[in-house]
Design an enzyme around this catalytic site. Structure first.
Site, PDB file in Angstrom:
ATOM      1  N   HIS A   1      29.518  12.070  29.363  1.00  0.00           N
ATOM      2  CA  HIS A   1      30.371  10.885  29.483  1.00  0.00           C
ATOM      3  C   HIS A   1      30.877  10.514  28.102  1.00  0.00           C
ATOM      4  O   HIS A   1      30.084  10.313  27.194  1.00  0.00           O
ATOM      5  CB  HIS A   1      29.597   9.701  30.066  1.00  0.00           C
ATOM      6  CG  HIS A   1      29.193   9.874  31.494  1.00  0.00           C
ATOM      7  ND1 HIS A   1      29.661   9.073  32.504  1.00  0.00           N
ATOM      8  CD2 HIS A   1      28.378  10.766  32.085  1.00  0.00           C
ATOM      9  CE1 HIS A   1      29.153   9.455  33.654  1.00  0.00           C
ATOM     10  NE2 HIS A   1      28.364  10.482  33.431  1.00  0.00           N
TER      11      HIS A   1
ATOM     12  N   ARG B   1      31.318   4.622  30.968  1.00  0.00           N
ATOM     13  CA  ARG B   1      30.761   3.912  32.115  1.00  0.00           C
ATOM     14  C   ARG B   1      29.340   3.467  31.775  1.00  0.00           C
ATOM     15  O   ARG B   1      28.583   4.221  31.186  1.00  0.00           O
ATOM     16  CB  ARG B   1      30.753   4.878  33.283  1.00  0.00           C
ATOM     17  CG  ARG B   1      30.239   4.321  34.580  1.00  0.00           C
ATOM     18  CD  ARG B   1      30.381   5.339  35.708  1.00  0.00           C
ATOM     19  NE  ARG B   1      31.351   4.928  36.704  1.00  0.00           N
ATOM     20  CZ  ARG B   1      32.056   5.762  37.447  1.00  0.00           C
ATOM     21  NH1 ARG B   1      31.935   7.059  37.280  1.00  0.00           N
ATOM     22  NH2 ARG B   1      32.902   5.303  38.343  1.00  0.00           N
ATOM     23  N   THR B   2      29.023   2.243  32.132  1.00  0.00           N
ATOM     24  CA  THR B   2      27.628   1.797  32.049  1.00  0.00           C
ATOM     25  C   THR B   2      27.066   1.813  33.458  1.00  0.00           C
ATOM     26  O   THR B   2      27.664   1.253  34.376  1.00  0.00           O
ATOM     27  CB  THR B   2      27.540   0.376  31.457  1.00  0.00           C
ATOM     28  OG1 THR B   2      28.076   0.400  30.133  1.00  0.00           O
ATOM     29  CG2 THR B   2      26.093  -0.097  31.398  1.00  0.00           C
TER      30      THR B   2
ATOM     31  N   GLU C   1      17.624  11.191  44.983  1.00  0.00           N
ATOM     32  CA  GLU C   1      16.910  10.748  46.174  1.00  0.00           C
ATOM     33  C   GLU C   1      15.814  11.738  46.572  1.00  0.00           C
ATOM     34  O   GLU C   1      15.870  12.918  46.239  1.00  0.00           O
ATOM     35  CB  GLU C   1      17.884  10.625  47.365  1.00  0.00           C
ATOM     36  CG  GLU C   1      18.916   9.535  47.204  1.00  0.00           C
ATOM     37  CD  GLU C   1      19.960   9.857  46.143  1.00  0.00           C
ATOM     38  OE1 GLU C   1      20.299  11.042  45.970  1.00  0.00           O
ATOM     39  OE2 GLU C   1      20.407   8.913  45.471  1.00  0.00           O
TER      40      GLU C   1
ATOM     41  N   ASN D   1      26.757  18.505  43.882  1.00  0.00           N
ATOM     42  CA  ASN D   1      25.537  19.108  44.443  1.00  0.00           C
ATOM     43  C   ASN D   1      25.372  18.617  45.877  1.00  0.00           C
ATOM     44  O   ASN D   1      25.867  17.544  46.226  1.00  0.00           O
ATOM     45  CB  ASN D   1      24.308  18.686  43.605  1.00  0.00           C
ATOM     46  CG  ASN D   1      24.148  17.173  43.543  1.00  0.00           C
ATOM     47  OD1 ASN D   1      24.804  16.483  42.767  1.00  0.00           O
ATOM     48  ND2 ASN D   1      23.269  16.649  44.387  1.00  0.00           N
TER      49      ASN D   1
HETATM   50  I1  8IG Z   1      26.332  14.145  39.982  1.00  0.00           I
HETATM   51  O1  8IG Z   1      22.511  13.791  44.483  1.00  0.00           O
HETATM   52  C1  8IG Z   1      25.124  13.231  41.248  1.00  0.00           C
HETATM   53  N1  8IG Z   1      24.953  11.920  41.189  1.00  0.00           N
HETATM   54  N2  8IG Z   1      22.275   9.250  43.905  1.00  0.00           N
HETATM   55  N3  8IG Z   1      22.390  11.553  44.192  1.00  0.00           N
HETATM   56  C2  8IG Z   1      22.763  10.418  43.536  1.00  0.00           C
HETATM   57  N4  8IG Z   1      23.603  10.439  42.519  1.00  0.00           N
HETATM   58  C3  8IG Z   1      24.092  11.637  42.170  1.00  0.00           C
HETATM   59  C4  8IG Z   1      23.759  12.829  42.794  1.00  0.00           C
HETATM   60  C5  8IG Z   1      22.848  12.784  43.875  1.00  0.00           C
HETATM   61  N5  8IG Z   1      24.411  13.827  42.191  1.00  0.00           N
END
Ligand code: 8IG
Length: 277
Positions: free
Chosen positions: A76, A97-98, A198, A240
């Protein structure tokens, strides 16, 4: 002025909207651009988009503007960039970004959005890298945000500020994005606090309650943009598959890599959308 410990944003007696006005005044002084018409926050994978939007008129380290602090996240960049678009209007590109998980308070999280609004922007484009729940998505897929579920238990609004969030993610702007790519994927963004990703059970939960995208940034920013009267366009790069959706473990390195390889495509997409606004 704006180091990480002393900010007027940390003073509850000071209105965050006043701080945003000061920031906008400083921004106008430092960029020489009196008014910005649209603003973009570029998250993971979206950074190169700025180069295609138009001519960069000025670039200011965010740390020189009231209320901003340097970003703590690799990938970032911490600058505010003023870009003259082909149609003569001006875009403010926020590369700083914060995140809510940085624990600097939700005022810091939405300060860039409020500053953009105070600088004149009526359109706020929020982009991010995020996890995908839809099984057919692959890393590198962009998705329009149609709505969100805020699981942070926080709000950027203070006091009895009852803001309507119906159609928060502008149908008009989503329509423009779909003109550019009729196949544009879309989904409901679920904002978690993070910074951990998560668990698979949490991802199943997010899906059951109506979510398709999991992230850590955009919901709170969108709420502040709506409070400020802006039209919001939200887009995620699925970097992802969310935890448990594929067998792969999640890594920040993988996220950065997926962002890098999608950058060219995203830059073109975003420039075409902005050209239609
Ligand atoms: I890049 O899999 C990214 N940001 N919460 N989960 C959450 N935020 C993310 C993820 C993810 N990949």
């Amino acid at each position: 002025m704006s180091d990480n410990t002393q900010s007027p944003l940390d003073d509850p007696q000071v209105s965050p909207h006043e701080v945003a006005k000061q920031a906008a005044t400083q921004l106008a002084e430092k960029t020489g651009i009196e008014r910005h018409d649209i603003a973009l926050t570029l998250g993971s994978g979206w950074g190169r988009a700025a180069d295609l939007l138009g001519e960069t008129v000025a670039e200011v380290p965010a740390s020189e503007i009231e209320g901003f602090s340097a970003s703590g996240v690799p990938g970032h960049s911490g600058t505010l960039r003023s870009i003259r678009l082909a149609n003569g209007r001006h875009a403010l590109v926020i590369g700083a970004r914060t995140h809510f998980y940085e624990d600097r308070g939700v005022r810091r999280v939405v300060h860039s959005v409020r500053t953009a609004a105070a600088a004149g922007a009526t359109v706020m484009i929020l982009t991010n890298g995020a996890g995908g729940i839809k099984r057919h998505w692959r890393p590198g897929t962009p998705a329009l945000i149609t709505d969100h579920i805020n699981l942070t238990a926080a709000s950027p609004l203070e006091g009895a500020t009852f803001v309507d969030l119906t159609d928060l993610y502008s149908p008009r702007l989503r329509g423009l994005a779909r003109e550019v790519d009729p196949e544009f994927e879309e989904g409901v963004y679920v904002q978690f606090r993070g910074p951990h990703y998560e668990t698979p059970a949490e991802v199943r939960y997010a899906e059951i309650i109506g979510g398709h995208i999991v992230g850590m940034s955009t919901g709170l920013e969108a709420i502040a943009a709506r409070e400020a009267g802006m039209e919001v366009l939200g887009m995620s790069l699925i970097t992802n598959l969310a935890a448990g959706i594929s067998d792969e473990p999640l890594s920040h390195a993988e996220v950065i890599a997926a962002g890098k390889s999608a950058e060219g495509k995203l830059a073109k997409l975003l420039a075409e959308i902005v050209g239609r606004i």
